[in-house]
Scaffold this motif. Structure first.
Motif, PDB file in Angstrom:
ATOM      1  N   LYS A   1      18.901  46.266  11.478  1.00  0.00           N
ATOM      2  CA  LYS A   1      17.544  46.196  10.939  1.00  0.00           C
ATOM      3  C   LYS A   1      16.452  46.154  12.016  1.00  0.00           C
ATOM      4  O   LYS A   1      15.403  46.785  11.849  1.00  0.00           O
ATOM      5  CB  LYS A   1      17.412  45.012   9.984  1.00  0.00           C
ATOM      6  CG  LYS A   1      18.050  45.284   8.617  1.00  0.00           C
ATOM      7  CD  LYS A   1      17.811  44.140   7.650  1.00  0.00           C
ATOM      8  CE  LYS A   1      18.367  44.470   6.265  1.00  0.00           C
ATOM      9  NZ  LYS A   1      18.127  43.391   5.286  1.00  0.00           N
TER      10      LYS A   1
ATOM     11  N   LEU B   1      24.156  44.557   9.603  1.00  0.00           N
ATOM     12  CA  LEU B   1      22.736  44.778   9.313  1.00  0.00           C
ATOM     13  C   LEU B   1      21.825  43.872  10.134  1.00  0.00           C
ATOM     14  O   LEU B   1      20.663  44.214  10.376  1.00  0.00           O
ATOM     15  CB  LEU B   1      22.470  44.584   7.818  1.00  0.00           C
ATOM     16  CG  LEU B   1      23.000  45.711   6.923  1.00  0.00           C
ATOM     17  CD1 LEU B   1      22.868  45.340   5.450  1.00  0.00           C
ATOM     18  CD2 LEU B   1      22.261  47.023   7.210  1.00  0.00           C
ATOM     19  N   LYS B   2      22.334  42.729  10.580  1.00  0.00           N
ATOM     20  CA  LYS B   2      21.532  41.857  11.445  1.00  0.00           C
ATOM     21  C   LYS B   2      21.179  42.564  12.745  1.00  0.00           C
ATOM     22  O   LYS B   2      20.120  42.318  13.338  1.00  0.00           O
ATOM     23  CB  LYS B   2      22.304  40.567  11.737  1.00  0.00           C
ATOM     24  CG  LYS B   2      22.358  39.599  10.568  1.00  0.00           C
ATOM     25  CD  LYS B   2      23.077  38.316  10.954  1.00  0.00           C
ATOM     26  CE  LYS B   2      23.130  37.348   9.780  1.00  0.00           C
ATOM     27  NZ  LYS B   2      23.853  36.090  10.131  1.00  0.00           N
TER      28      LYS B   2
ATOM     29  N   GLY C   1      15.129  49.160  10.671  1.00  0.00           N
ATOM     30  CA  GLY C   1      14.576  48.558   9.464  1.00  0.00           C
ATOM     31  C   GLY C   1      13.259  49.126   8.989  1.00  0.00           C
ATOM     32  O   GLY C   1      13.066  49.375   7.799  1.00  0.00           O
ATOM     33  N   SER C   2      12.318  49.381   9.900  1.00  0.00           N
ATOM     34  CA  SER C   2      10.982  49.841   9.503  1.00  0.00           C
ATOM     35  C   SER C   2      10.882  51.361   9.379  1.00  0.00           C
ATOM     36  O   SER C   2       9.858  51.886   8.940  1.00  0.00           O
ATOM     37  CB  SER C   2       9.944  49.354  10.510  1.00  0.00           C
ATOM     38  OG  SER C   2      10.229  49.865  11.802  1.00  0.00           O
TER      39      SER C   2
ATOM     40  N   SER D   1      15.480  49.268   5.759  1.00  0.00           N
ATOM     41  CA  SER D   1      15.694  47.875   5.377  1.00  0.00           C
ATOM     42  C   SER D   1      15.818  47.725   3.866  1.00  0.00           C
ATOM     43  O   SER D   1      16.736  47.072   3.361  1.00  0.00           O
ATOM     44  CB  SER D   1      14.552  47.003   5.905  1.00  0.00           C
ATOM     45  OG  SER D   1      14.768  45.644   5.586  1.00  0.00           O
TER      46      SER D   1
ATOM     47  N   ALA E   1      18.992  49.498   2.602  1.00  0.00           N
ATOM     48  CA  ALA E   1      20.196  48.752   2.955  1.00  0.00           C
ATOM     49  C   ALA E   1      20.400  47.565   2.013  1.00  0.00           C
ATOM     50  O   ALA E   1      21.531  47.286   1.589  1.00  0.00           O
ATOM     51  CB  ALA E   1      20.103  48.261   4.393  1.00  0.00           C
ATOM     52  N   ASP E   2      19.320  46.870   1.679  1.00  0.00           N
ATOM     53  CA  ASP E   2      19.421  45.740   0.748  1.00  0.00           C
ATOM     54  C   ASP E   2      19.881  46.206  -0.632  1.00  0.00           C
ATOM     55  O   ASP E   2      20.702  45.532  -1.285  1.00  0.00           O
ATOM     56  CB  ASP E   2      18.073  45.019   0.641  1.00  0.00           C
ATOM     57  CG  ASP E   2      17.713  44.265   1.910  1.00  0.00           C
ATOM     58  OD1 ASP E   2      18.631  43.999   2.722  1.00  0.00           O
ATOM     59  OD2 ASP E   2      16.520  43.951   2.105  1.00  0.00           O
TER      60      ASP E   2
ATOM     61  N   THR F   1      12.164  52.578   3.235  1.00  0.00           N
ATOM     62  CA  THR F   1      12.591  52.204   4.573  1.00  0.00           C
ATOM     63  C   THR F   1      14.082  51.896   4.588  1.00  0.00           C
ATOM     64  O   THR F   1      14.693  51.619   3.553  1.00  0.00           O
ATOM     65  CB  THR F   1      11.821  50.961   5.065  1.00  0.00           C
ATOM     66  OG1 THR F   1      12.138  49.849   4.214  1.00  0.00           O
ATOM     67  CG2 THR F   1      10.320  51.211   5.063  1.00  0.00           C
TER      68      THR F   1
END
Length: 315
Positions: A60, A56-57, A64-65, A30, A33-34, A28
């Motif tokens: 996501k 990213l806030k 994110g999903s 999210s 990105a992490d 995903t």
């Protein structure tokens, strides 16, 4: 072996032309990105990491999903439209899309959609140079604020052209009181990092006076440390101050805004940098000297020559 390699290369080219993406292990946005943030953190300046974290806030909730391989140019266009309607500026939206691009590029998924993604047009806001009267009123207002750090920070910005982040992250080891110079640490541009700024009399006296507040300072301590004001002790004394020299000051936005309102001056903090640049050119400094002090890259110097060229000519 050569024929097999040729066939594989032909297949890759055909997939790229027709937009056929190789199915990789599902991940995903999210999670990707992490992982990207963790990979890049050691090489980024603190401010750069904070900017990407902020991007990213917003990203996501939208991406994110989704699996990376399912993100399309249409999804990005929809995000741009939605963020613009929510009040985000074109520059902000472009920065956020740039974060999506970086994550997809790491997984070799950006090239196929790149031709269909359009960044939003950004109209550059010309910087404002303060008049001498505006500067005087602003410094008077800064001196009256409860935050003792505001006046030296604003004065240093006006007389060195440093960015706010560069000033906030400044450590005592970066200041040479004997040679009257200041070495900028890691900053937002490669050309700006490590540049040496000569201190004029006002900047030098400001730092010298400020240093007297920290007789036990260490080279690694921050010049403008984190401070907390409040009630302390059994007597509950008002405005007691605690200082942590191992941490930089957080933000001065509230104090800066209040000082501007009191002084009746409309300006961004970045306009202090524009003011320093304008004063240097007005006093006859060459563009190459100004570029060195400001930490401009070659391309930025070329752009600034157009923006500030008339000042140098008049000087």
């Amino acid at each position: 072996m050569a024929r097999q390699a040729e066939r594989r290369r032909h297949q890759q080219l055909e997939e790229a032309v027709h937009g056929i993406r190789k199915r990789v292990a599902p991940v995903t946005f999210s999670v990707a990105a992490d992982e990207w943030m963790k990979l890049k953190k050691p090489t980024w300046a603190v401010k750069s990491y904070e900017v990407e974290e902020y991007n990213l806030k917003h990203l996501k909730p939208a991406f994110g999903s989704l699996l990376l391989i399912d993100i399309s140019a249409e999804d990005i266009a929809h995000y741009q439209k939605t963020r613009s309607k929510s009040g985000a500026s074109p520059k902000t939206v472009n920065l956020e899309v740039g974060t999506v691009r970086a994550v997809l590029r790491r997984h070799r998924l950006w090239a196929t959609m790149q031709p269909d993604v359009r960044m939003m047009p950004v109209h550059e806001v010309a910087g404002k140079a303060l008049t001498e009267d505006e500067e005087r009123r602003l410094l008077d207002a800064c001196q009256k604020r409860r935050s003792r750090v505001l006046l030296p920070v604003v004065t240093l910005a006006l007389h060195t052209g440093m960015r706010r982040g560069e000033i906030q992250s400044l450590r005592w080891r970066q200041i040479d009181f004997l040679d009257r110079t200041l070495t900028v640490g890691a900053t937002k541009t490669q050309a700006g990092s490590g540049r040496v700024i000569p201190l004029n009399e006002r900047a030098f006296m400001t730092l010298q006076s400020w240093a007297t507040n920290f007789p036990d300072r260490q080279p690694a301590h921050y010049v403008f440390p984190r401070e907390h004001y409040g009630l302390a002790g059994n007597e509950r004394r008002p405005h007691a101050r605690t200082v942590d020299p191992t941490q930089p000051i957080r933000e001065i936005k509230s104090a800066w805004k209040a000082a501007k309102e009191q002084a009746g001056v409309e300006a961004r903090f970045h306009d202090l940098r524009h003011t320093a640049c304008t004063r240097l050119l007005e006093r006859g400094a060459s563009l190459s000297v100004v570029a060195s002090i400001m930490g401009w890259s070659a391309s930025t110097t070329a752009n600034m020559a157009k923006r500030y060229g008339h000042i140098g000519n008049e000087a």
